[in-house]
Design an enzyme around this catalytic site. Structure first.
Site, mmCIF file in Angstrom:
data_model
loop_
_atom_site.group_PDB
_atom_site.id
_atom_site.type_symbol
_atom_site.label_atom_id
_atom_site.label_comp_id
_atom_site.label_asym_id
_atom_site.label_seq_id
_atom_site.Cartn_x
_atom_site.Cartn_y
_atom_site.Cartn_z
ATOM 1 N N GLU A 180 90.735 48.554 62.886
ATOM 2 C CA GLU A 180 91.734 49.070 63.738
ATOM 3 C C GLU A 180 91.533 48.262 64.907
ATOM 4 O OE1 GLU A 180 86.720 49.497 64.634
ATOM 5 O OE2 GLU A 180 86.439 51.139 62.351
ATOM 6 N N HIS A 224 86.437 55.097 66.528
ATOM 7 C CA HIS A 224 84.573 54.009 66.559
ATOM 8 C C HIS A 224 83.142 54.009 67.735
ATOM 9 C CE1 HIS A 224 83.477 50.222 64.641
ATOM 10 N NE2 HIS A 224 81.963 50.671 64.978
ATOM 11 N N ALA A 233 78.064 54.567 68.263
ATOM 12 C CA ALA A 233 77.086 53.979 68.862
ATOM 13 C C ALA A 233 76.975 53.968 70.337
ATOM 14 C CB ALA A 233 76.848 51.920 68.931
ATOM 15 N N CYS A 237 80.570 56.678 59.307
ATOM 16 C CA CYS A 237 80.291 56.267 60.469
ATOM 17 C C CYS A 237 79.759 55.039 60.836
ATOM 18 C CB CYS A 237 78.869 57.472 61.027
ATOM 19 S SG CYS A 237 80.262 59.517 61.937
ATOM 20 N N ALA A 238 80.044 54.244 58.922
ATOM 21 C CA ALA A 238 79.421 53.012 59.272
ATOM 22 C C ALA A 238 80.634 52.138 59.493
ATOM 23 C CB ALA A 238 78.815 53.155 57.426
ATOM 24 N N ARG A 239 80.922 51.928 58.221
ATOM 25 C CA ARG A 239 82.317 50.779 58.280
ATOM 26 C C ARG A 239 83.266 51.255 57.516
ATOM 27 N NH1 ARG A 239 81.168 49.787 62.155
ATOM 28 N NH2 ARG A 239 79.211 46.987 62.756
ATOM 29 N N ARG A 249 68.309 52.162 58.279
ATOM 30 C CA ARG A 249 67.763 52.365 60.002
ATOM 31 C C ARG A 249 68.537 53.876 60.093
ATOM 32 N NH1 ARG A 249 67.324 46.928 61.416
ATOM 33 N NH2 ARG A 249 70.223 47.741 60.975
HETATM 34 N N1 LIG Z 1 80.007 53.559 63.566
HETATM 35 C C1 LIG Z 1 79.080 53.250 64.458
HETATM 36 O O1 LIG Z 1 79.535 52.737 66.006
HETATM 37 C C2 LIG Z 1 78.446 52.488 64.333
HETATM 38 C C3 LIG Z 1 78.363 51.608 62.446
HETATM 39 N N2 LIG Z 1 76.887 51.017 61.761
HETATM 40 C C4 LIG Z 1 77.528 50.813 60.664
HETATM 41 O O2 LIG Z 1 75.741 51.360 60.384
HETATM 42 C C5 LIG Z 1 75.619 50.278 58.563
HETATM 43 C C6 LIG Z 1 73.911 51.159 59.017
HETATM 44 O O3 LIG Z 1 73.480 50.216 59.896
HETATM 45 P P1 LIG Z 1 71.869 50.521 59.847
HETATM 46 O O4 LIG Z 1 71.245 52.029 59.385
HETATM 47 O O5 LIG Z 1 71.688 50.494 61.246
HETATM 48 O O6 LIG Z 1 72.264 49.287 58.766
HETATM 49 P P2 LIG Z 1 70.629 48.903 57.486
HETATM 50 O O7 LIG Z 1 70.477 47.534 57.973
HETATM 51 O O8 LIG Z 1 69.004 49.266 58.104
HETATM 52 O O9 LIG Z 1 71.059 49.587 56.622
HETATM 53 C C7 LIG Z 1 71.741 49.655 55.859
HETATM 54 C C8 LIG Z 1 71.443 50.032 54.529
HETATM 55 O O10 LIG Z 1 72.572 49.697 53.564
HETATM 56 C C9 LIG Z 1 71.880 49.761 51.950
HETATM 57 N N3 LIG Z 1 72.157 49.112 51.163
HETATM 58 C C10 LIG Z 1 73.586 47.537 51.139
HETATM 59 N N4 LIG Z 1 74.536 48.100 50.102
HETATM 60 C C11 LIG Z 1 74.095 48.983 49.766
HETATM 61 C C12 LIG Z 1 74.701 49.817 48.479
HETATM 62 N N5 LIG Z 1 75.562 49.183 47.431
HETATM 63 N N6 LIG Z 1 74.992 50.900 48.152
HETATM 64 C C13 LIG Z 1 73.865 52.311 49.148
HETATM 65 N N7 LIG Z 1 73.070 51.195 49.586
HETATM 66 C C14 LIG Z 1 73.026 49.958 50.516
HETATM 67 C C15 LIG Z 1 71.186 48.759 52.464
HETATM 68 O O11 LIG Z 1 70.091 48.118 51.820
HETATM 69 C C16 LIG Z 1 70.458 48.817 53.906
HETATM 70 O O12 LIG Z 1 69.721 49.821 53.419
HETATM 71 C C17 LIG Z 1 75.738 49.277 59.690
HETATM 72 O O13 LIG Z 1 75.786 48.304 58.699
HETATM 73 C C18 LIG Z 1 77.431 49.620 60.470
HETATM 74 O O14 LIG Z 1 77.740 48.472 59.619
HETATM 75 C C19 LIG Z 1 75.919 50.637 62.744
HETATM 76 C C20 LIG Z 1 75.521 51.091 63.895
HETATM 77 C C21 LIG Z 1 77.458 51.841 65.187
HETATM 78 O O1 LIG Z 2 80.247 50.645 69.726
HETATM 79 C C1 LIG Z 2 80.169 49.022 69.007
HETATM 80 O O2 LIG Z 2 79.416 48.319 70.004
HETATM 81 C C2 LIG Z 2 80.051 49.685 67.675
HETATM 82 C C3 LIG Z 2 78.749 49.511 66.954
HETATM 83 C C4 LIG Z 2 79.555 48.923 65.288
HETATM 84 O O3 LIG Z 2 79.730 49.584 64.861
HETATM 85 C C5 LIG Z 2 77.852 48.649 65.272
HETATM 86 O O4 LIG Z 2 76.841 48.585 66.045
HETATM 87 O O5 LIG Z 2 77.792 48.182 63.339
#
Ligand SMILES: NC(=O)C1=CN([C@@H]2O[C@H](COP(=O)(O)OP(=O)(O)OC[C@H]3O[C@@H](n4cnc5c(N)ncnc54)[C@H](O)[C@@H]3O)[C@@H](O)[C@H]2O)C=CC1
Ligand SMILES: O=C(O)CCC(=O)C(=O)O
Length: 532
Positions: A261, A280, A283, A230-232, A151
Site C-alpha cells: 500500500e 484502506h 476504519a 477488507c482485512a489485509r 469481532r
Molecule cells: N480495512 C481496515 O481498515 C481494517 C482492517 N482490519 C483487519 O481486519 C482483521 C480482523 O479484525 P477483527 O475482527 O477486529 O479481529 P479479531 O481478532 O477479532 O478476528 C480475527 C479472527 O480471525 C481468526 N483467524 C485467525 N486465523 C484464521 C484462519 N487461518 N482461518 C480463519 N480464521 C482465522 C481468528 O481466530 C479471529 O477470530 C484484522 O486483523 C485487521 O487486519 C481491522 C480493522 C480495520
Molecule cells: O485506518 C486505519 O488506521 C487502518 C485500520 C486497520 O487496518 C486496522 O485497524 O487494522
C-alpha cells in the site's frame, strides 16, 4: 514530564485526554521518514501511530526512553513486535473501536459489488445513461462465506442474516454451539469456497492466512461468485484473483487492502472493471477514529504512569478478575527475584518459581514476569521489564520452571523463587503477603526468616559463634549505620548461619569490606530492593 509523539493522522478529539494530562506533552509530526523518526524518537516516552508509520527495529532501537507504542486501530503489522518485545517496549492496540465501521465498509463493498454502484456512478457522471450494463444480483437467499469470525466477521454475519442470506462461517475458534446461537453454519474453508455466492475475509495476515484463497480455491468456486477483502492484502492472493476474474469464475471483487500500500499505478486491480477498490478506508469514520484514539490514549496514559493497562499485544491478556488477585503480589514477586539474584554471584541456569496456597489456583503468568524482572534486574537494570523479562531469560538459555503446590508451610500464600546455579548450588528466597501486615520474606536459602523487605538490607553469611551479632552491630554503629531490624537464621548451633539487617541508609562499600574482615563472616553484601 512524559513526551508522546503522534506520527500519523489521529483524531484530535480522541487524543484530548492525553493532551489535557498535566504530566504529558503531545507533539504531532505527521509523515516523517524512517530517518527523521530515528533522529527525534530519543526524546519520546510514547509513540502513537495509525497504519502509515512503519515502526521498524531501527526506530525502536533509537527510542531510548520509549515505553509504549500505541496503534490506533486493530492490525499491528506495521509495528515490529518482536523487536519491541526484545527492547521491552509495550505495544498496545485499540481492538474494539473500529469493528462496526469496518464491518459496515465490508457490507457496503458487498452491496456495491452486487449492484455495480461504483461502475454505474462513473458512467453516469461521465454523461452516459447506461441501464443495460449494470444488471445486479440480490443478496437475499444468497450464501455468504465468512472467513474469520472474530469481532468484524461476526458483525458482518449478523447483518447478512438480516438481509436474508445464508451464512457459512469458518474460524479456528468458532464452535458449533456459537455458530448455532448466531444462526449460521459452521463450515470448513473448502465448504465455503465451493458453496458461497459471496466470500468475505476478516482474518489478520499470518503465515496461515496468507493466500488462504488462492488458485486452488478459485478453481472449485461457483462460477459468478463475488469476493471481498477488507482485512489485509495477501489473505486473498492478488494474482490468483485477477486470473479468476479473467476466467469468469469471479464476477466481481471488492478490495480495501493491498499487499503493498499504496498499490503501484499499474497494479492489475486498478484497471479491471470487475474489481472495485478503496484506499484502506475500512476504519475511516469519524466515530471509529475517535473511538480508537480514545482507547489507545487512555492505555498509553496508564502505561506512562505505571498503572494497570489493557490491550497489550506483546503481553498475553489476563482476565480482570485474575489481575486483581495477582496485582498485590507484583512488588513482592520482584523483590523475591531481586534478592534471590543478589545473594549469589554464580551464573543462573534455571529459575524455578513455586506458587502455593491462594496463588496455586490462578494463572500466575503475569506475576512470573515480575519475578523474572526482579531476577534479571541485577544485570539488566532498567533494560528489563515485564514485557521482555521472559524473552531475555529464554534468550540467555535460562530455563524457566513454574510449579504450583497446595502446601504453604502455614501461610495462606507462598511464593518461592529458586535459582539453580552453574556451580550446582541453589539460591532460594520465599515470601508471602500477610493480611494486614504486608510483605514478608520468610525463607532465604535453607534458613527460615521473618523479614519485611523495605529500606536497605545487608545480607551476611557467617559461622554461628557467640558475640558475632555484637561485633557486627558495633562495626556498623562505629560507621554511623543504624540498624532498624535484624534477623538471624541457623540450622545448627555453631554451624552455618545468616544475618539479614535492615538499615536506615545505604551502606558504604568500605563497611561491607570491614564486615568480611571479621573472622566469623564469610560474605557481606548490600541487597538493593526496588524503589516501590
Ligand atoms: N480495512 C481496515 O481498515 C481494517 C482492517 N482490519 C483487519 O481486519 C482483521 C480482523 O479484525 P477483527 O475482527 O477486529 O479481529 P479479531 O481478532 O477479532 O478476528 C480475527 C479472527 O480471525 C481468526 N483467524 C485467525 N486465523 C484464521 C484462519 N487461518 N482461518 C480463519 N480464521 C482465522 C481468528 O481466530 C479471529 O477470530 C484484522 O486483523 C485487521 O487486519 C481491522 C480493522 C480495520
Ligand atoms: O485506518 C486505519 O488506521 C487502518 C485500520 C486497520 O487496518 C486496522 O485497524 O487494522
Amino acid at each position: 514530564m512524559f513526551k508522546v509523539l503522534v506520527s500519523d493522522p489521529i483524531s484530535d478529539l480522541g487524543i484530548q485526554k492525553l493532551v489535557d494530562a498535566d504530566d504529558v506533552v503531545v507533539e504531532k509530526k505527521i509523515g516523517l521518514s524512517e530517518e527523521e523518526l530515528i533522529q527525534i524518537i530519543p526524546e519520546y516516552d510514547g509513540l502513537l501511530v495509525r497504519s502509515q508509520t512503519t515502526v521498524t527495529d531501527k526506530i525502536l532501537a533509537a527510542g531510548e526512553r520509549l515505553k509504549v507504542v500505541g496503534r490506533a486501530g486493530v492490525g499491528v503489522d506495521n509495528i515490529n513486535l518482536e523487536a519491541a518485545t526484545q527492547r521491552g517496549i509495550i505495544v498496545i492496540n485499540a481492538p474494539d473501536g473500529n469493528t462496526i465501521t469496518t464491518c459496515e465498509h465490508a457490507f457496503a463493498m458487498m452491496m456495491a459489488l452486487a449492484r455495480h454502484i461504483p461502475q454505474a456512478y462513473a458512467k453516469t457522471v461521465s454523461g452516459v445513461w447506461d441501464r443495460k450494463s449494470f444488471l445486479g444480483v440480490e443478496l437475499h437467499h444468497k450464501t455468504l462465506g465468512v472467513l474469520g469470525m472474530g469481532r468484524i466477521g461476526s458483525e458482518v454475519a449478523k447483518r447478512a442474516k438480516a438481509f436474508g442470506m445464508e451464512v457459512l462461517g469458518f474460524d479456528p475458534f468458532l464452535t458449533e454451539e456459537r455458530a448455532e446461537k448466531m444462526g449460521i453454519t459452521l463450515a470448513s474453508v473448502d465448504d465455503i469456497v465451493r458453496n458461497a455466492d459471496f466470500i468475505t475475509v476478516h482474518t489478520p495476515l499470518t503465515p496461515e492466512t496468507r493466500g488462504i484463497i488462492s488458485t486452488d480455491q478459485f478453481a472449485v468456486m461457483k462460477k459468478g461468485m463475488r469476493i471481498i477483502n477488507c482485512a489485509r492484502g495477501g489473505v486473498i492472493d492478488e494474482n490468483a484473483l485477477v486470473e479468476a476474474v479473467n476466467q469468469g469464475i469471479v464476477a466481481g471483487a471488492a478490495f480495501d487492502v493491498f499487499e503493498h500500500e499504496p498499490p503501484q499505478p499499474d497494479h492489475p486491480f486498478l484497471n479491471n472493471p470487475k474489481i472495485i477498490v478503496t484506499p484502506h478506508l475500512g476504519a475511516s469514520t469519524v466515530e471509529a477514529q475517535e473511538n480508537v484514539a480514545i482507547d489507545v490514549s487512555e492505555q498509553v496514559l496508564h502505561i506512562l504512569r505505571d498503572e494497570p493497562f489493557k490491550n497489550a499485544v506483546n503481553i498475553p491478556p489476563v482476565a480482570p478478575s485474575v489481575m486483581s488477585k495477582l496485582q498485590p503480589y507484583f512488588v513482592l514477586g520482584e523483590k523475591l527475584g531481586t534478592v534471590a539474584a543478589q545473594i549469589t554471584n554464580a551464573a543462573i541456569q534455571e529459575i524455578v518459581v513455586n506458587y502455593a496456597g491462594d496463588l496455586s489456583e490462578v494463572d500466575t503468568q503475569p506475576l512470573t514476569r515480575h519475578i523474572l524482572k526482579g531476577v534479571l534486574s541485577r544485570h539488566f537494570g532498567s533494560d528489563v521489564n515485564i514485557v521482555n523479562s521472559m524473552h531475555l531469560a529464554k534468550a540467555r538459555q535460562v530455563n524457566i520452571v513454574v510449579s504450583k503446590s497446595a502446601t504453604t508451610k502455614g501461610f495462606t500464600n507462598l511464593i518461592s523463587v529458586a535459582l539453580k546455579l552453574e556451580n550446582g548450588e541453589e539460591s532460594i528466597v520465599g515470601g508471602t503477603l500477610l493480611a494486614g501486615y504486608g510483605e514478608r520474606i520468610v525463607q532465604i536459602n535453607k534458613f527460615t526468616v521473618d523479614l519485611e523487605p523495605t529500606g536497605h538490607l545487608i545480607y551476611i553469611s557467617h559461622h554461628d559463634k557467640p558475640g558475632i551479632i555484637g561485633k557486627v552491630g558495633t562495626l556498623l554503629g562505629n560507621n554511623d549505620v543504624n540498624i532498624a531490624a535484624m534477623q538471624v537464621g541457623r540450622k545448627t548451633v555453631g554451624g552455618e548461619a545468616i544475618m539479614v539487617l535492615s538499615v536506615d541508609k545505604e551502606v558504604p562499600k568500605k563497611v561491607l569490606e570491614e564486615l568480611v574482615q571479621l573472622p566469623e563472616v564469610n560474605t557481606a553484601q548490600e541487597i538493593a530492593l526496588l524503589s516501590k
